[in-house]
Motif scaffolding. Structure first.
Motif, PDB file in Angstrom:
ATOM      1  N   GLN A  51     -20.329 -21.512  50.563  1.00  0.00           N
ATOM      2  CA  GLN A  51     -20.091 -22.856  50.041  1.00  0.00           C
ATOM      3  C   GLN A  51     -19.391 -22.750  48.690  1.00  0.00           C
ATOM      4  O   GLN A  51     -19.794 -21.975  47.832  1.00  0.00           O
ATOM      5  CB  GLN A  51     -21.397 -23.627  49.903  1.00  0.00           C
ATOM      6  N   VAL A  52     -18.345 -23.550  48.532  1.00  0.00           N
ATOM      7  CA  VAL A  52     -17.529 -23.520  47.326  1.00  0.00           C
ATOM      8  C   VAL A  52     -17.961 -24.659  46.409  1.00  0.00           C
ATOM      9  O   VAL A  52     -18.212 -25.779  46.868  1.00  0.00           O
ATOM     10  CB  VAL A  52     -16.031 -23.653  47.668  1.00  0.00           C
ATOM     11  N   LEU A  60      -8.026 -24.915  44.006  1.00  0.00           N
ATOM     12  CA  LEU A  60      -8.330 -23.770  44.854  1.00  0.00           C
ATOM     13  C   LEU A  60      -7.034 -23.057  45.224  1.00  0.00           C
ATOM     14  O   LEU A  60      -6.053 -23.701  45.598  1.00  0.00           O
ATOM     15  CB  LEU A  60      -9.056 -24.212  46.136  1.00  0.00           C
ATOM     16  N   THR A  61      -7.039 -21.735  45.130  1.00  0.00           N
ATOM     17  CA  THR A  61      -5.870 -20.933  45.494  1.00  0.00           C
ATOM     18  C   THR A  61      -6.106 -20.318  46.867  1.00  0.00           C
ATOM     19  O   THR A  61      -7.057 -19.571  47.064  1.00  0.00           O
ATOM     20  CB  THR A  61      -5.621 -19.831  44.463  1.00  0.00           C
ATOM     21  N   LEU A 120     -17.240 -32.591  49.900  1.00  0.00           N
ATOM     22  CA  LEU A 120     -16.014 -32.679  50.676  1.00  0.00           C
ATOM     23  C   LEU A 120     -15.926 -31.546  51.685  1.00  0.00           C
ATOM     24  O   LEU A 120     -16.586 -30.512  51.549  1.00  0.00           O
ATOM     25  CB  LEU A 120     -14.786 -32.634  49.759  1.00  0.00           C
ATOM     26  N   THR A 121     -15.127 -31.759  52.708  1.00  0.00           N
ATOM     27  CA  THR A 121     -14.821 -30.730  53.706  1.00  0.00           C
ATOM     28  C   THR A 121     -13.334 -30.427  53.635  1.00  0.00           C
ATOM     29  O   THR A 121     -12.509 -31.340  53.597  1.00  0.00           O
ATOM     30  CB  THR A 121     -15.196 -31.194  55.118  1.00  0.00           C
ATOM     31  N   VAL A 147     -17.038 -27.973  50.422  1.00  0.00           N
ATOM     32  CA  VAL A 147     -16.754 -27.860  48.997  1.00  0.00           C
ATOM     33  C   VAL A 147     -17.505 -28.969  48.251  1.00  0.00           C
ATOM     34  O   VAL A 147     -17.420 -30.144  48.621  1.00  0.00           O
ATOM     35  CB  VAL A 147     -15.243 -27.965  48.709  1.00  0.00           C
ATOM     36  N   ARG A 148     -18.221 -28.564  47.231  1.00  0.00           N
ATOM     37  CA  ARG A 148     -18.883 -29.528  46.365  1.00  0.00           C
ATOM     38  C   ARG A 148     -18.051 -29.680  45.097  1.00  0.00           C
ATOM     39  O   ARG A 148     -17.887 -28.741  44.332  1.00  0.00           O
ATOM     40  CB  ARG A 148     -20.288 -29.046  46.013  1.00  0.00           C
ATOM     41  N   VAL A 149     -17.548 -30.893  44.875  1.00  0.00           N
ATOM     42  CA  VAL A 149     -16.678 -31.179  43.729  1.00  0.00           C
ATOM     43  C   VAL A 149     -17.480 -32.001  42.731  1.00  0.00           C
ATOM     44  O   VAL A 149     -18.009 -33.063  43.070  1.00  0.00           O
ATOM     45  CB  VAL A 149     -15.409 -31.933  44.163  1.00  0.00           C
ATOM     46  N   THR A 150     -17.592 -31.493  41.507  1.00  0.00           N
ATOM     47  CA  THR A 150     -18.364 -32.166  40.473  1.00  0.00           C
ATOM     48  C   THR A 150     -17.497 -32.389  39.247  1.00  0.00           C
ATOM     49  O   THR A 150     -16.391 -31.872  39.134  1.00  0.00           O
ATOM     50  CB  THR A 150     -19.610 -31.330  40.082  1.00  0.00           C
TER      51      THR A 150
END
Length: 338
Positions: A51-52, A60-61, A120-121, A147-150
């Protein structure tokens, strides 16, 4: 003390008085998925159990890599994902690298950024490839990533703290001091103008060193770098390859920027360098590519021997007449003009 020297000294003291801050970036974490000969590598600030986690302001690269025979064909990635929660923030041209034994590596990097915070996915578009022009196209499907974006700071770092807010400006000076400032302004402008003229004349007197002198100095600096870790070895070979490419560009006008190793070696082969010199360049750049892209692990003695070979190539090619290192078209043009 002369006026130009006084102005230069005052400018130096002012420059040293300006505070300079350095921010050290935290190392990126990686998520890797392999499907046969294809690989997807994702670099983010934090990756745990597949999990990112990232900040809304980060990106993200994505690195797509495929290895295969010389006939390998891969369609470039135009849009890595069709999700409306993500946007492409950077895309690089695909690179092809020789690995040796008739094998090649295809690689492309793309950066994506989230458009909102939350859970998010990130789904990926399939990668299309085939072993040879006569074979059918294959599709490599990738797993979606959660992906968890905070908006929080994931890795607290004192270097990211802002300075203390400076004090407020003092009230305007009394009216009787304003004429004095206006009288000193022309003198300050004249001093600044003299300083600029002096610095420009001094800069024009500094002639850049010849290409071989510059290259030998850079090689000496590279040879002093540590080689304890694999990352140190990869950086050593990257810098060594860059110096050789830049030297050939300055000395023999070979087009080094924006070219793959195979394209650059083709330009070297079409030049009028002696065959022995061409073989040295070919061997040196291929060895560097094996470390940078095939993750080869040469010993410290092999690294030092490669640097010694690069130094010998610069010294021997520097003795060549200028016309011998130029392409035939350039020499014909010079002969016609003569």
């Amino acid at each position: 003390m002369t006026l130009p020297r006084f102005v230069s000294s005052a400018f130096l003291v002012w420059a040293l008085a300006v505070p300079v801050g350095f921010v050290v970036a935290a190392p990126a974490a990686e998520y890797v998925e392999k499907k046969g000969k294809a690989e997807l590598r994702l670099e983010a600030e934090r990756v745990e159990n597949g999990q990112v986690e990232m900040r809304l302001s980060d990106k993200l690269t994505l690195t797509f890599t495929v290895e295969g025979a010389a006939g390998l064909q891969v369609q470039p990635v135009q849009t890595p994902t069709t999700s409306a929660d993500w946007e492409t923030s950077g895309k690089f041209k695909p690179q092809r690298t020789v690995l040796g034994d008739g094998r090649w590596r295809w690689q492309q990097k793309i950066a994506v950024s989230p458009v909102k915070a939350g859970e998010l996915t990130l789904p990926f578009e399939p990668l299309r490839l085939r072993e040879a022009p006569s074979t059918a196209w294959e599709q490599v499907a990738w797993k979606p990533i959660h992906v968890r974006v905070t908006t929080e700071v994931l890795n607290p770092d004192l270097a990211e703290l802002r300075d203390v807010t400076p004090p407020e400006q003092l009230p305007p000076a009394p009216v009787w001091r304003v004429p004095v400032y206006w009288a000193a302004l022309p003198l300050a402008l004249a001093g600044a103008l003299l300083g600029v003229v002096y610095l420009r004349r001094r800069a024009r007197r500094q002639v850049p060193p010849p290409p071989d002198v510059w290259a030998l100095g850079e090689l000496e600096r590279i040879e002093r770098l540590p080689l304890g870790e694999q990352t140190d070895v990869e950086r050593f070979h990257t810098l060594l390859s860059d110096v050789v490419r830049r030297y050939l560009e300055l000395r023999f006008q070979l087009p080094a920027p924006e070219q793959t190793t195979a394209e650059f070696l083709a330009a070297v082969q079409s030049s009028c360098l002696p065959e022995e010199q061409q073989a040295m360049v070919h061997d040196l750049l291929e060895r560097c590519d094996l470390v940078k892209f095939a993750r080869a692990h040469p010993s410290v003695e092999e690294c030092q021997a490669l640097a010694t070979g690069a130094r010998r190539f610069v010294q021997e090619s520097a003795a060549l007449p200028a016309a011998e290192g130029q392409p035939a078209a350039d020499r014909n043009r010079q002969t016609t003009m003569a």
